[in-house]
Design an enzyme around this catalytic site. Sequence first.
Site, mmCIF file in Angstrom:
data_model
loop_
_atom_site.group_PDB
_atom_site.id
_atom_site.type_symbol
_atom_site.label_atom_id
_atom_site.label_comp_id
_atom_site.label_asym_id
_atom_site.label_seq_id
_atom_site.Cartn_x
_atom_site.Cartn_y
_atom_site.Cartn_z
ATOM 1 N N ASP A 247 -1.446 6.278 6.513
ATOM 2 C CA ASP A 247 -2.137 5.915 5.280
ATOM 3 C C ASP A 247 -1.276 4.954 4.478
ATOM 4 O OD1 ASP A 247 -0.685 7.664 2.901
ATOM 5 O OD2 ASP A 247 -0.669 8.722 4.821
ATOM 6 N N SER A 248 -1.932 4.013 3.811
ATOM 7 C CA SER A 248 -1.278 3.068 2.920
ATOM 8 C C SER A 248 -0.177 2.295 3.651
ATOM 9 C CB SER A 248 -0.738 3.806 1.694
ATOM 10 O OG SER A 248 -0.306 2.905 0.709
ATOM 11 N N ALA A 249 1.063 2.416 3.180
ATOM 12 C CA ALA A 249 2.162 1.726 3.856
ATOM 13 C C ALA A 249 2.319 2.217 5.287
ATOM 14 C CB ALA A 249 3.460 1.938 3.075
#
Length: 936
Positions: A247-249
């Site tokens: 998720d995300s980074a």
Amino acid sequence: MPVTTTSAAIHITPVVIKTFFKHSKRKGIKLKDGDKSEEAWDDLFYDEAFHIVKAFIELGTKNTVESLQAFTNTHVPAPYWCAVVPVKIPLATCNQAADALIEWFGPDELKRVVGGERWWQIRGLDWIDSEWVTEKDYLDDRSFSKDDSYTEEEQTILRMEHLDRVMLYVHGGAYFWGSINTHRYQIIRYARKMRGRAFAVNYRKAPQYPWPCPLHDVLAAYFYLTSPPPGSVHKPVSPSKMVFAGDSAGAALCLTALTVLRDLGLPQPAGAVLISPWVDLTHSFPSVMNNTATDIIPPHGFIHKPSPTWPVHTKAEGGYTRAVPTQTDPPPQPGHADKLKPDAGEVADQASQRLEQSIQRGEEVHSADLKDYPDGAPSQQEMQEKGGVDATTGGTTPVETARSSPDPKHEKDQDLDPDISLDMWEPKPPKVLMLDPKATPLELRAQIQLYATTEQLSHPLVSPVLQSSLGNLCPLYIIAGNGECLRDEIIYLAHKAAHPKEYPTRKGVLRDGHRQKENAEKFQTPTKVHLQVFDDMCHVLTVFTFTEPAKYAYRAITQFVKHVIDNSEAHLERNPFPELHRPPSDISDTEPVHKRDRRRTPSEKTSDRAKPPLSPSRTEIDKYRFNEQQAEQEVKQGHAEKLPAHTEAPPSECSGEDIPAVLMFRERVDVMGNVRPMEPAEEIEALNIPPQQIGVIKELPVRRWLEGQEEWDRKYKRTAERVIRKRKHYEAKAQRLLDHARQQGWIHDELTPQTSRVSIPDGASRLSAGEIQPERRWGPFDLKEERPPPTAIAGRRDTAEAVALLKKALYYSAPVTHHRLGKIKTSDAVRAVFDHHDHPLKPPRQSVSEQQVHTQVIPIHGLRMWQSLVELFMRKSSKKVDQKVKVGKKHARSTLRSTKEMFGSSTSGETSTATPTDQSREGEGVSSFTATPTHQ
């Protein structure tokens, strides 16, 4: 006060109360106005959880980077019903991953762009913390014979071996915070639903370990699974039995790792799940500015209270003012970072200017100090025209730019030694693309992201949306929230992967990357993509596991994982989407018995022992089945994109076999978890941005960041001054340690080759207090001709963590370049007793960006409190859904009785409750729960 459970509770409690009253007021207004529209905010639990997370992240910005890292990297015990086994990825595997990255970059890019090949391999620990995760109910004892030679944890790993579905999970946290502890409750949920096991990696974090350190560790985790080093308990995991997820980074790291594996010709996993991937660190898409109010990201981005670690320059003054009107000649297109890989003419030109101005000023002059416009810089439009750029479109004009050849004024520069000139080369500060073409561009002097230097932000391994091609990758399932700041770049990323030729990368990236121009032509096979954008949802919607959209997302993710792992490569080439699998795949996972037991009395537990485990929520399964039907309708109606060779809709006779030849699913998901087709690409703003403007640093995000930094500069002015004094203190301490080590016998030869990973001179460590590592390993004294980024712990001496790394290399654990370790001086050992960062007899604790914090007592930690809140919200939301289902069924029965009274009783024994109106509403994305057959 640092980020702690107490400070978080004090900060968040008023937010919870305020949100409750605001929510009640808003719901009252909607009820009064007769507004029956459904929004995510109508759910009190989501409203509260959203503001809790947002408040916590904002609390982090009011504290130091180190305190946020320490809080989120604190070890939290796993729930008792989960099998969690910590493992250490050894140096040998880290070296394998490093060799892959070195091959990917090549020697020239390593030196010019990355800053060398050694500094990013330096680590405080001799391993990477990781975990195997699954449900205890899934452990197998039948094929396992106990062996005293195995520890209890190793036996648990062996009992997981029969689970052939493996998820390599990479957590998010903006590349600088978060850990396997913050994401364990999500990872456990994935492992349970896919009836498999997950492997989570606690990679090193920026700013202490900036790019490419996290990418290095993620690749090491992949190699640890696929080719375990000697002594590993688990068997090699076939890439075809593995998926990447993050998720995300973490999602961006997964995508970047995939491109590295692809480019090197190494096997890719069966698929990848990308949840809100952060793929454009230049913030060049509109939603970064437009969606701030509906996202959990702080309004000014990730700025923090000054500390020795961050920011690099705590006071914006002198030559380190964060942004100034440009003073140096711009690159060909303002808004880009200067060339990371310059031509010979530019190198010689800059070297000459720096030498001349250094002699005039009597001090060293850097590229940022050069003044090409002493009397004032021209406007952005004039700069663009001079650089051969069309000011209206941002594209390159036919005009040949003078920067592509040596400046005639500096023909004599060609007499300079090329190596000396290259060593002096520094990219000039990036220019900001201004809204007003007649304005003078700003020039960034400060680092704006913690993960990488500002000049590196446009590199394809930093911002993967700038990859020249995202074709030839394994199947991707990509999800985003419509309310998140990263929405536009995620939508663009998905389309770029599915259509490599239609979404080209700007020429500057192709020019700077030695692989990018080749990849643009080499990888043209479309990647199969399933993109879903969830209405009203914020960044990483899976955090809010109790919401209906998140429940559907978990189900869809795990069905995708099962499909790509359980089916052959040939099958996936035909159809990588589980929604198009015919006959539909079974949804067979069960709710573990122990979860029910936690909420039952002893008598109820006893009476239920003979009962089979409960099946998952029927509403959840029915919803997924309904969305499967919607997917089939999308294909038949032409909403799903086909492979170029298959323009016709699949025949209706396809019942009994998969629906083939679908390239891309593009869907919206409403707040109840029901899907509908996405609007055409030409109606989506993000897909109509010219390639020349993607990956360009623009004025509005920079202005917002500057406003926040200026506010923090005023608020923490005294703190910044104390930080400068602290850094001087640590520098003095580092120098004292180094001097004492030399006095106590430390010997180091930086030029000792490390081609062999096992050879150590006889007696090299015999007189040492610690141990010299036999594996290839670099240390903070092995940085000759290296240029680590300013934040990198490897090249610093002015923070407590840098001193801890230095001390460990001097006295406890060193690479083979050390011929002899020193012996700790008594005075230093005494000082260590009174320093909470140190230890008189053991290696000092390493950076909290790498090493987990272990408390001495079992704390009521904020991470456990959040998990408890999530479980509470899950139970409450489930009851709420059950109530809705009961009301729906009651309404259906009542309607049926009324119909029978009006038209007479049916004698068929079965009547459908779905009216034509119901069916049309289903086509619009309304749940099908009330349209199921009712038996009389």
